[in-house]
Design a protein around this motif. Structure first.
Motif, PDB file in Angstrom:
ATOM      1  N   GLU A 112       0.210   0.795   3.676  1.00 56.07           N
ATOM      2  CA  GLU A 112       1.148   1.186   2.621  1.00 56.07           C
ATOM      3  C   GLU A 112       2.056   0.012   2.278  1.00 56.07           C
ATOM      4  OE1 GLU A 112       3.334   4.689   3.637  1.00 56.07           O
ATOM      5  OE2 GLU A 112       1.562   5.811   4.275  1.00 56.07           O
ATOM      6  N   ASP A 167       5.465  -1.810  -3.099  1.00 54.70           N
ATOM      7  CA  ASP A 167       5.289  -2.394  -4.435  1.00 54.70           C
ATOM      8  C   ASP A 167       3.806  -2.336  -4.788  1.00 54.70           C
ATOM      9  OD1 ASP A 167       3.878  -4.893  -3.484  1.00 54.70           O
ATOM     10  OD2 ASP A 167       5.814  -5.164  -2.491  1.00 54.70           O
ATOM     11  N   ASN A 168       3.499  -2.643  -6.015  1.00 54.67           N
ATOM     12  CA  ASN A 168       2.118  -2.578  -6.493  1.00 54.67           C
ATOM     13  C   ASN A 168       1.544  -3.968  -6.718  1.00 54.67           C
ATOM     14  OD1 ASN A 168      -0.243  -1.336  -7.229  1.00 54.67           O
ATOM     15  ND2 ASN A 168       0.378  -1.019  -9.366  1.00 54.67           N
ATOM     16  N   ARG A 197      -3.679   3.688  -4.457  1.00 54.68           N
ATOM     17  CA  ARG A 197      -3.258   5.037  -4.836  1.00 54.68           C
ATOM     18  C   ARG A 197      -1.743   5.138  -4.680  1.00 54.68           C
ATOM     19  NH1 ARG A 197      -5.233   9.597  -0.974  1.00 54.68           N
ATOM     20  NH2 ARG A 197      -7.222   8.499  -1.334  1.00 54.68           N
ATOM     21  N   LYS A 198      -1.077   5.637  -5.716  1.00 56.02           N
ATOM     22  CA  LYS A 198       0.360   5.845  -5.641  1.00 56.02           C
ATOM     23  C   LYS A 198       0.605   7.218  -5.031  1.00 56.02           C
ATOM     24  CE  LYS A 198       4.569   5.539  -8.439  1.00 56.02           C
ATOM     25  NZ  LYS A 198       5.108   5.309  -9.808  1.00 56.02           N
ATOM     26  N   GLU A 254       3.836   8.144  -3.536  1.00 53.60           N
ATOM     27  CA  GLU A 254       5.225   8.515  -3.781  1.00 53.60           C
ATOM     28  C   GLU A 254       5.773   7.580  -4.843  1.00 53.60           C
ATOM     29  OE1 GLU A 254       7.333   8.447  -0.106  1.00 53.60           O
ATOM     30  OE2 GLU A 254       6.175  10.059   0.823  1.00 53.60           O
ATOM     31  N   THR A 291       7.819   5.202  -4.793  1.00 51.83           N
ATOM     32  CA  THR A 291       7.869   3.775  -4.447  1.00 51.83           C
ATOM     33  C   THR A 291       6.912   3.428  -3.311  1.00 51.83           C
ATOM     34  OG1 THR A 291       9.705   4.217  -2.918  1.00 51.83           O
ATOM     35  CG2 THR A 291      10.274   3.584  -5.186  1.00 51.83           C
ATOM     36  N   THR A 292       5.855   4.195  -3.146  1.00 56.34           N
ATOM     37  CA  THR A 292       4.904   3.945  -2.053  1.00 56.34           C
ATOM     38  C   THR A 292       3.489   3.890  -2.608  1.00 56.34           C
ATOM     39  OG1 THR A 292       6.332   5.119  -0.479  1.00 56.34           O
ATOM     40  CG2 THR A 292       4.053   4.712   0.189  1.00 56.34           C
ATOM     41  N   PHE A 293       2.790   2.815  -2.250  1.00 56.55           N
ATOM     42  CA  PHE A 293       1.419   2.625  -2.704  1.00 56.55           C
ATOM     43  C   PHE A 293       0.510   2.529  -1.480  1.00 56.55           C
ATOM     44  CE2 PHE A 293       4.157   1.133  -6.044  1.00 56.55           C
ATOM     45  CZ  PHE A 293       3.547   1.583  -7.212  1.00 56.55           C
ATOM     46  N   HIS A 338      -3.049   1.305  -0.085  1.00 57.95           N
ATOM     47  CA  HIS A 338      -4.137   0.368  -0.328  1.00 57.95           C
ATOM     48  C   HIS A 338      -5.272   0.705   0.639  1.00 57.95           C
ATOM     49  CE1 HIS A 338      -1.411  -2.357  -2.674  1.00 57.95           C
ATOM     50  NE2 HIS A 338      -0.508  -1.735  -1.904  1.00 57.95           N
TER      51      HIS A 338
END
Length: 348
Positions: A60, A63-64, A84-85, A87, A89-91, A93
């Motif tokens: 996680e 940022d993106n 996948r997003k 939340e 502010t959580t991505f 990977h």
């Protein structure tokens, strides 16, 4: 007694079964939010396999940005990532390894770098066989094993593997909730615990003394069992079951009571066979069950009283005669004689 207890059992397949191909699992590459939570304490990048023919690693970020997951088995490769997003502010990977690069008993070296700055975020070495993540066991059920204070957890299934275990040192009569989690690994320090199974509930079996259950024979042919049906208030409806030749896996046979008898039941026995009995309540929300120890007819004799007692006096002695209540054991019976002197209230 209104006791309630909850047990959670961790079933380690590294102790009990070997790997079974085709273990029951979710879609191989599917990563749910529940999976992410189960692996929250794992080092990054977090990795798991469901069949030993797949391998997924993820991490996680807040940022993106673009990140690369580099892995080395025999040579370094870059994994094709999906993002996948989950939340605001959580991505998340996610890297799903090509099947050709999923190798057991071979170390895989992982490295996560931020592409623009080539900054390393994570680095670790993993082995596929140490990272199984299975679905929780299903069809979990609790069964009696004939002992008070114990329950047998059976039907704990994972596809072709069927596991079970004995829960002992329980409080007889308590209401028990049980859930089971499972992991598979070749050593106890590896593998991931699954989520918890659905909850099952049962009442811990009790001893025959808790309901004054006794069984005996008066003729070495028929067995009579009696109990105190009012011991637990409203739970007054009980059924008695028995089985003989318990070395074989025989089903329980219900004892059919004569009309009007509510706290007694009789059935035919066999002098050469051991007998097992259980008494079950039939009206409660969760049935109580009572187990007396296994017995044989020869060690459970309760004869009728001697009959046709008669006496004759001769000088200063009284001679007594009676007929034995059980002719087959007449040579082994012991007797007690009680007498009372005229004008006295005490028996001797």
């Amino acid at each position: 007694m209104d006791l309630h207890c909850r047990w959670r059992i961790l079933l380690s397949l590294w102790i009990q079964v070997g790997f079974v191909p085709g273990l029951h699992c979710k879609t191989v590459n599917h990563l749910s939010r529940e999976d992410v939570l189960l692996l929250k304490d794992e080092k990054d990048p977090k990795c798991f396999t469901r069949t030993e023919q797949d391998f997924t690693c993820f991490f996680e970020t807040a940022d993106n940005r673009t990140y690369d997951l580099l892995y080395t088995v025999y040579r370094e490769k870059r994994c094709e990532m999906s993002v996948r997003k989950i939340e605001a502010t959580t991505f998340l990977h996610i890297c799903s390894f090509p099947q050709s690069d999923v190798l057991s008993f071979v170390e895989t070296h992982l490295e996560v770098v931020e592409r623009d700055t080539n900054t390393r975020l994570y680095r670790r070495t993993v082995s596929v066989e140490d990272h199984f993540l299975l679905d929780p066991p299903f069809n979990v059920s609790l069964h009696h094993n004939g002992q008070a204070g114990q329950l047998q957890g059976l039907g704990v299934k994972i596809k072709q593997a069927k596991e079970g275990g004995t829960l002992d040192s329980l409080v007889p009569g308590e209401e028990l909730d049980v859930q089971v989690a499972v992991k598979y690994a070749l050593n106890p320090n590896a593998g991931h615990w699954s989520s918890w199974s659905n909850l099952v509930r049962a009442v811990v079996p009790q001893s025959a003394d808790d309901i004054s259950l006794t069984c005996y024979t008066s003729d070495l042919q028929n067995i009579t069992c009696q109990w105190n049906g009012s011991r637990y208030g409203k739970e007054k409806d009980y059924k008695l079951f028995y089985k003989m030749d318990i070395s074989k896996d025989l089903v329980w046979t219900e004892c059919l009571a004569d009309g009007g008898l509510t706290e007694m039941c009789c059935f035919h026995g066999d002098e050469s066979r051991a007998v097992r009995v259980k008494l079950c309540s039939s009206s409660a929300r969760l049935n109580r069950t009572f187990f007396p120890p296994e017995f044989t007819l020869r060690n459970s004799i309760k004869s009728s009283p001697p009959c046709h007692l008669r006496g004759a006096s001769e000088k200063d002695k009284l001679f007594l005669k009676w007929e034995t209540p059980l002719q087959a054991l007449s040579a082994h019976l012991q007797y007690e004689v009680g007498y009372q002197l005229r004008g006295s209230e005490a028996w001797m």
